[in-house]
Design an enzyme around this catalytic site. Structure first.
Site, PDB file in Angstrom:
ATOM      1  N   LEU A   1     -11.894  -2.451  13.885  1.00  0.00           N
ATOM      2  CA  LEU A   1     -11.551  -2.633  12.470  1.00  0.00           C
ATOM      3  C   LEU A   1     -11.482  -4.115  12.111  1.00  0.00           C
ATOM      4  O   LEU A   1     -11.575  -4.487  10.945  1.00  0.00           O
ATOM      5  CB  LEU A   1     -10.208  -1.968  12.135  1.00  0.00           C
ATOM      6  CG  LEU A   1     -10.064  -0.460  12.358  1.00  0.00           C
ATOM      7  CD1 LEU A   1      -8.836   0.056  11.612  1.00  0.00           C
ATOM      8  CD2 LEU A   1     -11.287   0.317  11.928  1.00  0.00           C
TER       9      LEU A   1
ATOM     10  N   LYS B   1       0.815  -1.226   0.000  1.00  0.00           N
ATOM     11  CA  LYS B   1       0.000   0.000   0.000  1.00  0.00           C
ATOM     12  C   LYS B   1       0.849   1.277   0.000  1.00  0.00           C
ATOM     13  O   LYS B   1       0.406   2.313  -0.463  1.00  0.00           O
ATOM     14  CB  LYS B   1      -0.969   0.011   1.187  1.00  0.00           C
ATOM     15  CG  LYS B   1      -2.086  -1.025   1.039  1.00  0.00           C
ATOM     16  CD  LYS B   1      -3.118  -0.920   2.153  1.00  0.00           C
ATOM     17  CE  LYS B   1      -4.131  -2.049   2.046  1.00  0.00           C
ATOM     18  NZ  LYS B   1      -5.228  -1.919   3.010  1.00  0.00           N
TER      19      LYS B   1
END
Ligand code: ATR
Length: 293
Positions: free
Chosen positions: A230, A73
């Protein structure tokens, strides 16, 4: 039913390592099938030394868009033509959108978290927020909360220096003292005259260590009106159970995963996905994971 592949079929995909357990093909292929759109989405297992070639090759092959997952990422950024402002601040890109001359990078993980929260009537603007963790995921959440107008984010981490570094970076960028860094055990010092939204962004509680929570003390959970983890595997984490047992609402991270995909799909195709379509995809994701709530 599988989309007919022909000369007009557009290709999207996921690059990462590993990619074998991803739910993204189910998200995008279901959206495409639902719309009757001639698009297929496939995972690509990419070795680090091939990352640049993979992105250039995808562009050359007229690939419409890519998702990027662990561990690339951050590493994809040098290969982009352009980068969205928020993704640049966060330093992480999970979606590449085809533009003239190269791909533009976005971070739909954080856009997805915001949309997931909105769909559960959780607001960020003006809120007092506790953020647990200061790793890569928490850092992104900190930027998202600050830019969406949180009143204050109390960022708690086992290694306080990491919380301090994130706080300094976000506060400097925002031009206001929005983040307050603390050690994890400093939760006892949180002002007790209010209740908080708490976002759980550490890796504690992740399958298979399902009985762990980064803070176990029930007194902490009395301060929480809403908890958002999350993590989505397991679908009820110890953190969520502790929030609920103290009377708060609690959510897992599967909707964040849903909406990061939905937003990527919208960016690639220049359309809006209705809430109804998104929730139909979500039903399939929950079924695949054996989740009822
Ligand atoms: P991610 O990309 O998922 O955010 P990460 O960057 O490795 O992963 O961050 C992991 C987070 O979980 C960090 O906040 C980490 O705390 P430290 O910065 O102190 O390492 C937290 N974490 C991991 N194991 C932990 C543990 N046993 N106790 C408390 N916090 C833990």
């Amino acid at each position: 039913m599988r989309q007919q592949i022909d000369g007009y079929t557009r290709l999207c995909g996921l690059i990462g390592n590993p990619v074998e357990h991803t739910m993204s093909p189910a998200i995008h292929n279901t959206l495409a099938e639902g719309e009757g759109r001639n698009l297929v989405y496939v995972p690509f297992h990419v070795e680090r030394e091939n990352l640049g070639r993979a992105i250039e090759g995808a562009y050359g092959l007229n690939v419409l868009g890519l998702n990027v997952t662990v561990p690339y990422k951050g590493e994809v950024i040098p290969f982009l033509k352009e980068i969205d402002r928020m993704a640049e601040r966060i330093g992480a890109v999970n979606t590449l959108v085809r533009t003239d001359g190269g791909f533009k990078g976005y971070n739909t993980d954080m856009m997805g978290l915001y949309r997931a929260m909105r769909s559960e009537n959780i607001s960020i603007e003006g809120e007092e927020i506790i953020l647990l963790g200061a790793g890569g995921a928490a850092r992104a959440v900190a930027f998202m909360c600050a830019s969406r107008g949180a009143a204050r984010v109390w960022i708690l981490n086992r290694t306080p220096e990491k919380a301090e570094a994130v706080a300094e970076e976000v506060n400097t960028q925002q031009g206001r003292e929005c983040l307050v860094p603390m050690g994890m055990e400093d939760y006892v010092r949180l002002p007790g005259d209010r209740r908080y939204l708490a976002i759980q962004a550490t890796s504690i509680g992740l399958y298979p260590k399902v009985d762990e929570a980064v803070i176990q003390d029930r007194d902490f959970y009395k301060k929480i009106h809403t908890g958002f983890d999350l993590i989505y595997r397991p679908s009820t984490t110890r953190f969520m159970t502790l929030v609920r047992e103290s009377g708060g609402r609690a959510f897992h991270g599967l909707k964040m995963l849903l909406y990061q995909g939905v937003i990527a799909y919208e960016l690639w195709n220049g359309i809006s996905v209705s809430e109804e379509e998104a929730l139909a995809v979500y039903a399939g994701m929950k079924e695949a994971m054996g989740i009822e709530e």
